[in-house]
Each structure stands twice: as C-alpha cells, then as structure tokens.
Design a protein around this motif. Structure first.
Motif, short mmCIF file in Angstrom:
data_model
loop_
_atom_site.label_atom_id
_atom_site.label_comp_id
_atom_site.label_asym_id
_atom_site.label_seq_id
_atom_site.Cartn_x
_atom_site.Cartn_y
_atom_site.Cartn_z
N ARG A 1 2.09 -8.19 22.47
CA ARG A 1 2.74 -9.44 22.88
C ARG A 1 2.18 -9.94 24.20
O ARG A 1 1.76 -9.17 25.05
N LYS A 2 2.21 -11.25 24.36
CA LYS A 2 1.69 -11.90 25.57
C LYS A 2 2.80 -12.72 26.25
O LYS A 2 3.91 -12.77 25.78
N ASP A 3 2.43 -13.39 27.33
CA ASP A 3 3.36 -14.24 28.08
C ASP A 3 4.61 -13.46 28.47
O ASP A 3 5.73 -13.80 28.11
N LEU A 4 4.39 -12.42 29.25
CA LEU A 4 5.43 -11.43 29.51
C LEU A 4 6.21 -11.68 30.79
O LEU A 4 5.63 -11.91 31.86
N THR B 1 12.07 -10.99 22.60
CA THR B 1 12.58 -9.97 23.52
C THR B 1 12.21 -8.58 23.02
O THR B 1 12.07 -8.35 21.83
N VAL B 2 12.05 -7.67 23.99
CA VAL B 2 11.82 -6.26 23.70
C VAL B 2 12.71 -5.47 24.66
O VAL B 2 12.63 -5.65 25.87
N ALA B 3 13.56 -4.60 24.11
CA ALA B 3 14.48 -3.82 24.96
C ALA B 3 14.52 -2.39 24.45
O ALA B 3 15.48 -1.98 23.79
N PRO B 4 13.51 -1.59 24.76
CA PRO B 4 13.43 -0.23 24.21
C PRO B 4 14.41 0.73 24.88
O PRO B 4 14.84 0.51 26.02
N GLY C 1 14.25 -0.50 38.07
CA GLY C 1 13.35 -1.01 39.09
C GLY C 1 12.22 -0.06 39.43
O GLY C 1 11.19 -0.48 39.97
N PHE C 2 12.37 1.24 39.14
CA PHE C 2 11.28 2.18 39.37
C PHE C 2 10.23 2.11 38.26
O PHE C 2 9.08 2.49 38.47
N THR C 3 10.61 1.63 37.09
CA THR C 3 9.70 1.56 35.94
C THR C 3 9.05 0.19 35.81
O THR C 3 7.86 0.08 35.49
N ALA C 4 9.81 -0.86 36.03
CA ALA C 4 9.33 -2.22 35.76
C ALA C 4 8.04 -2.59 36.48
O ALA C 4 7.14 -3.19 35.87
N PRO C 5 7.85 -2.26 37.77
CA PRO C 5 6.59 -2.61 38.41
C PRO C 5 5.39 -1.91 37.77
O PRO C 5 4.28 -2.48 37.74
N LEU C 6 5.58 -0.68 37.29
CA LEU C 6 4.49 0.02 36.60
C LEU C 6 4.08 -0.74 35.35
O LEU C 6 2.89 -0.90 35.05
N VAL C 7 5.08 -1.22 34.62
CA VAL C 7 4.82 -1.97 33.39
C VAL C 7 4.18 -3.32 33.70
O VAL C 7 3.18 -3.72 33.08
N ALA C 8 4.74 -4.03 34.67
CA ALA C 8 4.21 -5.34 35.03
C ALA C 8 2.76 -5.25 35.50
O ALA C 8 1.93 -6.12 35.19
N ASP C 9 2.45 -4.19 36.23
CA ASP C 9 1.08 -4.00 36.72
C ASP C 9 0.13 -3.73 35.57
O ASP C 9 -0.95 -4.33 35.49
N ARG C 10 0.51 -2.85 34.66
CA ARG C 10 -0.37 -2.48 33.55
C ARG C 10 -0.59 -3.62 32.56
O ARG C 10 -1.68 -3.80 32.02
N LEU C 11 0.47 -4.41 32.33
CA LEU C 11 0.39 -5.47 31.32
C LEU C 11 0.07 -6.83 31.91
O LEU C 11 0.01 -7.82 31.18
N MET D 1 6.71 -20.38 24.87
CA MET D 1 7.80 -19.43 24.92
C MET D 1 7.33 -18.11 25.52
O MET D 1 6.14 -17.79 25.48
N SER D 2 8.26 -17.34 26.01
CA SER D 2 7.94 -16.08 26.69
C SER D 2 8.46 -14.89 25.90
O SER D 2 9.34 -15.00 25.05
#
Length: 229
Positions: free
Chosen positions: A59-62, A31-34, A71-81, A1-2
């Motif tokens: 959490r893993k499997d993100l 799910t996480v939706a802050p 869209g301006f925030t998500a790549p920063l998060v995806a890169d870091r995690l 599961m993701s």
C-alpha cells in the motif's frame, strides 16, 4: 485517498481502532490495524515494526498513526515505509537510545501524575480502569476493550534501546487528549514541544479517544493526511 496505518498501545489489539476505521473507510480511505505480537517476551520493537510493515504490504500514500505505547513503534514504521505523515495520539515520544522502561523516569511522568492526582482527587493514575482510562467511553464498549487485554509489550521490547538515531524525517503531528487521566494534559503540553518541537493539537477526550470520539479523531487524521497530499 490515504492508507491509515493504525498502531495500538500496550495491552491492546487492533480492534481498538475499529470505530475510527469505519469512519475513515466511509470517506474512501483504506485502513490497516494489525495486532502486534503479544504473549511473547522475546518480541522486540523491531518485531513490532516488522508486523506492521508486513500488514501494510504494498500500500502507498501512508499515514502512520499510533496510540500510547505505539509511539515507540510508529516512527520505525514511518521511517521504513517513507510515510507521508506520522501522528501520535496520546503517544509516548521516544528519544534515540532510550529504552521504554526508562522513559517514565526520563520524562518526569510519575511526578506529573502525582501533581494532577492531587488536583483531581486521585482520578489521574487511579487503579480502576473505568476511572483512569475509560471514563468517557460507553460502559459496554469499555468492557469489550478490557476483555481483549493481553500481555503486550514484552520484556525484550521494554528493555532494549529505541533503535533510531534520530526522529524520522516525516511530518509529525501530536493529538493531546485534554481529559486524559493516564498521561496528564500538562505533561504532554510540556513534553511534546521539548521532544518534537511542535505544538500538540488538543481534542476533548480521555486516553481512549478512538473509542470515545472516533468521528472527531477521524476528522483530525484525515486533515493531517490531506494537508500532506
């Protein structure tokens, strides 16, 4: 599961995703939706990414998913995690060093809106949010969404250059809403291949697809995550 990390757009809160969260959780996913920092003109894109990273914890499997300005925030998060997959849902696609305030002119957004508005009688770009954003969302649900509107993003976030030097090395998908009256479909059919070098997947929905088509959107998101695992 993701674990689906769901990032809202401008003026919004994590509640935007609640119907999609319910769909994903019934299938066994987390799910996480802050809520990103609002009403704070000093908050930067990095601050927004920090808020998401803190909410994710260990959490893993993100699968990182973003709506619109997210869209301006998500790549920063995806890169870091080191996310497994990154998905933009009618999402703004930044280029390295591009400030959000400049994105509109750089991408030809305003001209695209004018052209589409000429075709649809002014529905696209209409000042009435029930016409431009929520025309396929049940009225009561749209009213709830509008009641949660707040000051986000900040001036600092709008004016600072996007900090990554390149798009993160994370498999990326784009969901295009083919009835969108905020981002014209033709606009993203051009911009997505130009900036991401992929072909978007299309869904029959307007801009706020997580409220109007939560099951169909959850199907797409689950498919992306499953294919990467």
């Amino acid at each position: 599961m993701s674990t689906f990390v769901l990032i809202h757009g401008a003026g919004d809160v994590g509640w935007y995703w609640h119907l999609v969260e319910a769909e994903l959780r019934t299938r066994g996913h987390d799910t996480v939706a802050p809520d990103l920092p609002g009403d704070d003109d000093s908050a930067t894109l990095t601050d927004y990414a920090d808020a998401v990273v803190d909410a994710v914890g260990g959490r893993k499997d993100l699968a990182v998913v973003a709506q619109s300005f997210g869209g301006f925030t998500a790549p920063l998060v995806a890169d870091r995690l080191r996310a497994d997959v990154l998905v933009l849902v009618a999402g703004m696609i930044p280029s390295p060093g591009e400030a959000p305030r400049d994105w509109w002119a750089n991408t030809g957004y305003r001209e695209a809106v004018r052209e589409q508005a000429a075709r649809d009688g002014g529905a696209t770009g209409n000042e009435d949010p029930y016409v431009s954003f929520y025309h396929d969302v049940p009225r009561e649900l749209a009213e709830q969404a509008l009641s949660k509107e707040r000051a986000h993003p900040s001036e600092a976030a709008m004016n600072a250059p996007w900090p990554l030097k390149a798009w993160p090395d994370v498999p990326t998908h784009f969901v295009l809403c083919d009835q969108d009256r905020f981002f014209p479909p033709a606009f993203f059919r051009r911009l997505v291949p130009e900036r991401l070098h992929i072909v978007p997947d299309e869904i029959a929905a307007a801009h706020c697809v997580a409220l109007s088509r939560p099951k169909e959107l959850a199907d797409l998101l689950e498919g992306y995550a499953t294919s990467r695992r």
